[in-house]
Enzyme design. Structure first.
Site, PDB file in Angstrom:
ATOM      1  N   LYS A  61       0.501  -1.546   0.178  1.00  0.00           N
ATOM      2  CA  LYS A  61       0.064  -0.010  -0.033  1.00  0.00           C
ATOM      3  C   LYS A  61       0.432   1.532  -0.337  1.00  0.00           C
ATOM      4  O   LYS A  61      -0.042   2.156  -0.895  1.00  0.00           O
ATOM      5  CB  LYS A  61      -1.106  -0.181   1.448  1.00  0.00           C
ATOM      6  CG  LYS A  61      -1.862  -1.059   1.762  1.00  0.00           C
ATOM      7  CD  LYS A  61      -3.207  -1.100   2.429  1.00  0.00           C
ATOM      8  CE  LYS A  61      -2.108  -1.396   3.615  1.00  0.00           C
ATOM      9  NZ  LYS A  61      -1.394  -2.441   3.973  1.00  0.00           N
ATOM     10  N   GLY A  96       3.541  -0.530   8.919  1.00  0.00           N
ATOM     11  CA  GLY A  96       4.405  -0.582   8.585  1.00  0.00           C
ATOM     12  C   GLY A  96       4.240  -0.306   7.138  1.00  0.00           C
ATOM     13  O   GLY A  96       4.062  -1.144   5.943  1.00  0.00           O
ATOM     14  N   HIS A  97       4.611   0.591   6.350  1.00  0.00           N
ATOM     15  CA  HIS A  97       4.465   1.189   4.925  1.00  0.00           C
ATOM     16  C   HIS A  97       5.516   1.691   4.057  1.00  0.00           C
ATOM     17  O   HIS A  97       6.211   3.296   4.760  1.00  0.00           O
ATOM     18  CB  HIS A  97       3.278   2.421   4.579  1.00  0.00           C
ATOM     19  CG  HIS A  97       1.743   1.952   5.160  1.00  0.00           C
ATOM     20  ND1 HIS A  97       0.886   2.629   5.570  1.00  0.00           N
ATOM     21  CD2 HIS A  97       0.554   0.589   5.674  1.00  0.00           C
ATOM     22  CE1 HIS A  97      -0.151   1.730   5.632  1.00  0.00           C
ATOM     23  NE2 HIS A  97       0.099   0.494   6.135  1.00  0.00           N
TER      24      HIS A  97
HETATM   25  P1  GDP Z   1       2.111  -1.995   3.001  1.00  0.00           P
HETATM   26  O1  GDP Z   1       2.133  -2.149   4.426  1.00  0.00           O
HETATM   27  O2  GDP Z   1       1.301  -2.661   2.368  1.00  0.00           O
HETATM   28  O3  GDP Z   1       2.634  -0.913   2.769  1.00  0.00           O
HETATM   29  O4  GDP Z   1       3.859  -3.173   2.412  1.00  0.00           O
HETATM   30  P2  GDP Z   1       4.804  -2.703   3.329  1.00  0.00           P
HETATM   31  O5  GDP Z   1       5.428  -1.700   2.528  1.00  0.00           O
HETATM   32  O6  GDP Z   1       5.076  -3.648   4.440  1.00  0.00           O
HETATM   33  O7  GDP Z   1       4.830  -3.878   2.446  1.00  0.00           O
HETATM   34  C1  GDP Z   1       5.540  -4.470   0.563  1.00  0.00           C
HETATM   35  C2  GDP Z   1       6.860  -4.512   1.049  1.00  0.00           C
HETATM   36  O8  GDP Z   1       7.642  -4.782  -0.676  1.00  0.00           O
HETATM   37  C3  GDP Z   1       7.629  -3.595   0.686  1.00  0.00           C
HETATM   38  O9  GDP Z   1       9.614  -3.753   1.116  1.00  0.00           O
HETATM   39  C4  GDP Z   1       7.829  -2.641  -0.077  1.00  0.00           C
HETATM   40  O10 GDP Z   1       9.095  -2.003  -0.722  1.00  0.00           O
HETATM   41  C5  GDP Z   1       7.808  -3.683  -1.525  1.00  0.00           C
HETATM   42  N1  GDP Z   1       6.679  -3.772  -2.666  1.00  0.00           N
HETATM   43  C6  GDP Z   1       6.095  -3.057  -3.207  1.00  0.00           C
HETATM   44  N2  GDP Z   1       6.072  -3.236  -4.421  1.00  0.00           N
HETATM   45  C7  GDP Z   1       7.026  -4.411  -4.459  1.00  0.00           C
HETATM   46  C8  GDP Z   1       6.695  -4.854  -5.921  1.00  0.00           C
HETATM   47  O11 GDP Z   1       6.235  -4.804  -6.879  1.00  0.00           O
HETATM   48  N3  GDP Z   1       8.023  -5.992  -6.286  1.00  0.00           N
HETATM   49  C9  GDP Z   1       8.496  -6.515  -5.285  1.00  0.00           C
HETATM   50  N4  GDP Z   1       9.711  -7.024  -5.621  1.00  0.00           N
HETATM   51  N5  GDP Z   1       8.562  -4.901  -4.117  1.00  0.00           N
HETATM   52  C10 GDP Z   1       7.204  -4.399  -3.664  1.00  0.00           C
HETATM   53  P1  IMO Z   2       0.440  -2.536   7.054  1.00  0.00           P
HETATM   54  O1  IMO Z   2      -0.724  -1.467   7.099  1.00  0.00           O
HETATM   55  C1  IMO Z   2       0.627  -7.102   8.478  1.00  0.00           C
HETATM   56  C2  IMO Z   2      -1.134  -8.152  12.411  1.00  0.00           C
HETATM   57  C3  IMO Z   2      -0.101  -8.340  13.559  1.00  0.00           C
HETATM   58  C4  IMO Z   2      -0.810  -9.441  14.169  1.00  0.00           C
HETATM   59  C5  IMO Z   2      -2.189  -8.844  14.441  1.00  0.00           C
HETATM   60  C6  IMO Z   2      -2.957  -8.111  15.354  1.00  0.00           C
HETATM   61  O2  IMO Z   2       1.622  -2.443   7.413  1.00  0.00           O
HETATM   62  O3  IMO Z   2      -0.205  -3.588   6.158  1.00  0.00           O
HETATM   63  P2  IMO Z   2      -2.067  -5.474  15.621  1.00  0.00           P
HETATM   64  O4  IMO Z   2      -0.303  -5.429  16.792  1.00  0.00           O
HETATM   65  O5  IMO Z   2      -2.513  -4.983  15.285  1.00  0.00           O
HETATM   66  O6  IMO Z   2      -2.805  -5.719  17.139  1.00  0.00           O
HETATM   67  O7  IMO Z   2      -1.942  -6.860  15.696  1.00  0.00           O
HETATM   68  O8  IMO Z   2      -2.138  -7.463  13.439  1.00  0.00           O
HETATM   69  N1  IMO Z   2      -1.030  -6.799  11.795  1.00  0.00           N
HETATM   70  C7  IMO Z   2      -0.067  -6.430  10.355  1.00  0.00           C
HETATM   71  N2  IMO Z   2       0.278  -7.494   9.473  1.00  0.00           N
HETATM   72  N3  IMO Z   2       0.639  -5.874   7.961  1.00  0.00           N
HETATM   73  C8  IMO Z   2       0.033  -4.490   9.397  1.00  0.00           C
HETATM   74  O9  IMO Z   2      -0.460  -3.178   8.884  1.00  0.00           O
HETATM   75  C9  IMO Z   2      -0.321  -5.181  10.097  1.00  0.00           C
HETATM   76  N4  IMO Z   2      -0.442  -4.189  11.355  1.00  0.00           N
HETATM   77  C10 IMO Z   2      -1.311  -5.335  12.248  1.00  0.00           C
HETATM   78  O10 IMO Z   2       0.554  -8.821  12.759  1.00  0.00           O
HETATM   79  O11 IMO Z   2      -1.177 -10.354  13.458  1.00  0.00           O
HETATM   80 MG    MG Z   3       3.408  -3.093   6.278  1.00  0.00          MG
END
Ligand code: GDP
Ligand code: IMO
Ligand code: MG
Length: 428
Positions: free
Chosen positions: A16, A40-41
């Site tokens: 995202k 964690g984005h």
């Molecule tokens: P979010 O929580 O939905 O914002 O996703 P996260 O940031 O936690 O995890 C997504 C991970 O995948 C991050 O390390 C991004 O940099 C990486 N990522 C996003 N899009 C792509 C993609 O199309 N390909 C690859 N290889 N990595 C990606």
């Molecule tokens: P983003 O926005 C993935 C998961 C935790 C746990 C459950 C409950 O980066 O996609 P909490 O601390 O919210 O009470 O934990 O939800 N969890 C996530 N897993 N991405 C997240 O956020 C999460 N936020 C919470 O790992 O299983």
């Molecule tokens: Mg995340």
């Protein structure tokens, strides 16, 4: 199409952050509506990786209004840390960031309670992020939470804090044998954030509705994912807020009639962090390979993410719950190394085919995935930014997902960077 909600369609971490950063280019307002610093984005900015937990993913673009809505729970220490990180990177926050006066505050006793309950052995472990999310939402719903606006009146804040403190001190000692710091010390620590909170605080509901009236392009940034939604996810293995599109209305104070589009972000395979059912999970070498190729380690806690094949049951559920009208497929490049790729199209439970996701976690836990197989492409797709340049088998996989789900793709992401994206349609 000025108001769009972007949601996660699986168990979070769909990418995202990357997508919202990218689309923010043409947006004027980017607003978080749920969750807290459990999120964690990840965003790549000038080749450097940043992880945002609370501040909307539009902040890297100049002159965008970033809103932390009333539906978000805010740990002031985490917010300060994130602000410092961004300011060090040269990002201008003043005038670009507003925190809702109605947002609930995560207190140190919430984090202790979260970890205490997880470690108590009395309840099934959820595998939370330990950030105090559940206990702070519990206080919000119990109507004893401390909110950002409370910082405007120190004596009222003190009164609310002490009432909570007395209750929590007894409970934490009795339940988890944990002592909490002295009340005056905790209050002093809390008051360190007063100026920061008051400086950025505002009536975000009014602001959002003013922007809607001006026809501004607004992105509502979902956190977590559909299957972690408190009502519709794999309860109790969920987070404590509504991550589906409906959460944007309550979490920002905007009416459902003003939402024009709902965009679902979905990985080309599935991951989940923490405990709970995951029918298409792979506990074999393929799962290990997905984790390795996708660098599937939590952006918040660093925990290895559980990995598995794409689950169309989950995707269909997410489409129905949020009214997803277009999707963004991410991490297709991670599948480059596989000979065969599978997609779960149904679940079998005690020999019967289920067409819906069961409410009971223990039943979902026992569901067997029914798979359709696809031939891998064994070519590098990383960085490809035109659909025609994709290998034939990648196109077949993408087309099959679209046909199975009945929703088109707006974009396909082939890498973490902004330019590693195929854009089929522009959102704004
Ligand atoms: P979010 O929580 O939905 O914002 O996703 P996260 O940031 O936690 O995890 C997504 C991970 O995948 C991050 O390390 C991004 O940099 C990486 N990522 C996003 N899009 C792509 C993609 O199309 N390909 C690859 N290889 N990595 C990606
Ligand atoms: P983003 O926005 C993935 C998961 C935790 C746990 C459950 C409950 O980066 O996609 P909490 O601390 O919210 O009470 O934990 O939800 N969890 C996530 N897993 N991405 C997240 O956020 C999460 N936020 C919470 O790992 O299983
Ligand atoms: Mg995340």
């Amino acid at each position: 199409m000025p108001v769009a909600v972007v949601i996660g369609m699986q168990w979070g971490d769909e990418g995202k952050g990357k997508v919202i950063d990218l689309v923010s280019e043409n947006a004027e307002v980017i607003a978080r509506y749920s969750g807290g610093n459990n999120a964690g984005h990840t965003i790549i900015q000038n080749g450097e990786e940043f992880v945002l937990h609370l501040i909307p993913s539009g902040i890297f673009h100049k002159n965008k209004l970033c809103v932390i809505g009333n539906g978000v729970v805010v740990d002031p220490a985490a917010l300060k840390e994130e602000m410092d990180m961004l300011e060090k990177a040269g990002i201008e926050l003043e005038g670009n960031l507003v925190l809702s006066d109605r947002a609930n505050i995560i207190m140190p006793y919430h984090c202790i309670s979260d970890k205490g309950r997880e470690g108590s052995g009395k309840f099934k472990k959820i595998g939370t992020t330990g950030r105090g999310i559940g206990p702070s939402y519990s206080d919000k719903i119990s109507r004893v939470g401390i909110r950002a606006c409370d910082f405007a009146d120190e004596s009222l804040l003190r009164e609310k804090f002490l009432a909570n403190y007395d209750e929590k001190k007894v409970l934490l000692k009795h339940l988890y044998n944990t002592e909490i710091a002295d009340s005056e010390k905790l209050l002093d620590e809390l008051l360190q954030y007063k100026d920061m909170i008051l400086k950025f605080m505002g009536n975000t509901h009014s602001l959002m509705n003013e922007k809607i009236a001006e026809n501004a392009k607004i992105l509502c940034e979902g956190a977590q994912g559909t299957m972690l939604d408190i009502d519709h996810g794999t309860y109790p293995y969920v987070t404590s807020s509504n991550s589906i599109s409906g959460g944007a209305c309550t979490g920002l104070g905007i009416p459902p009639t003003k939402i024009d589009r709902v965009v679902g972000v979905i990985k080309a395979y599935t991951t989940r962090v923490g405990e709970g059912p995951f029918p298409s999970e792979l506990k074999d070498d393929d799962g290990e390979l997905l984790r390795k190729e996708g660098s599937e380690f939590g952006a918040t806690t660093g925990r290895p993410r559980r990995c598995g094949w794409f689950d169309a049951m989950v995707a269909k559920y997410a489409i129905a719950l949020s009214g997803v009208d277009s999707m963004i497929l991410t991490k297709i490049d991670v599948l480059d190394v596989f000979d065969t790729i599978k997609v779960c199209t149904a679940y079998k439970y005690k020999g019967k085919v289920l067409t819906e996701i069961p409410a009971e976690a223990h039943i979902l836990e026992q569901c067997q995935p029914v798979y359709t197989e696809f031939k891998g492409w064994k070519q590098v797709t990383a960085g490809i930014d035109r659909f025609d340049d994709l290998p034939d088998n990648t196109k077949k996989y993408i087309d099959a997902l679209r046909d199975l789900l009945g929703v088109d793709f707006l974009m396909i992401s082939t890498g973490p960077g902004r330019d590693q994206t195929l854009r089929m349609e522009t959102l704004f």
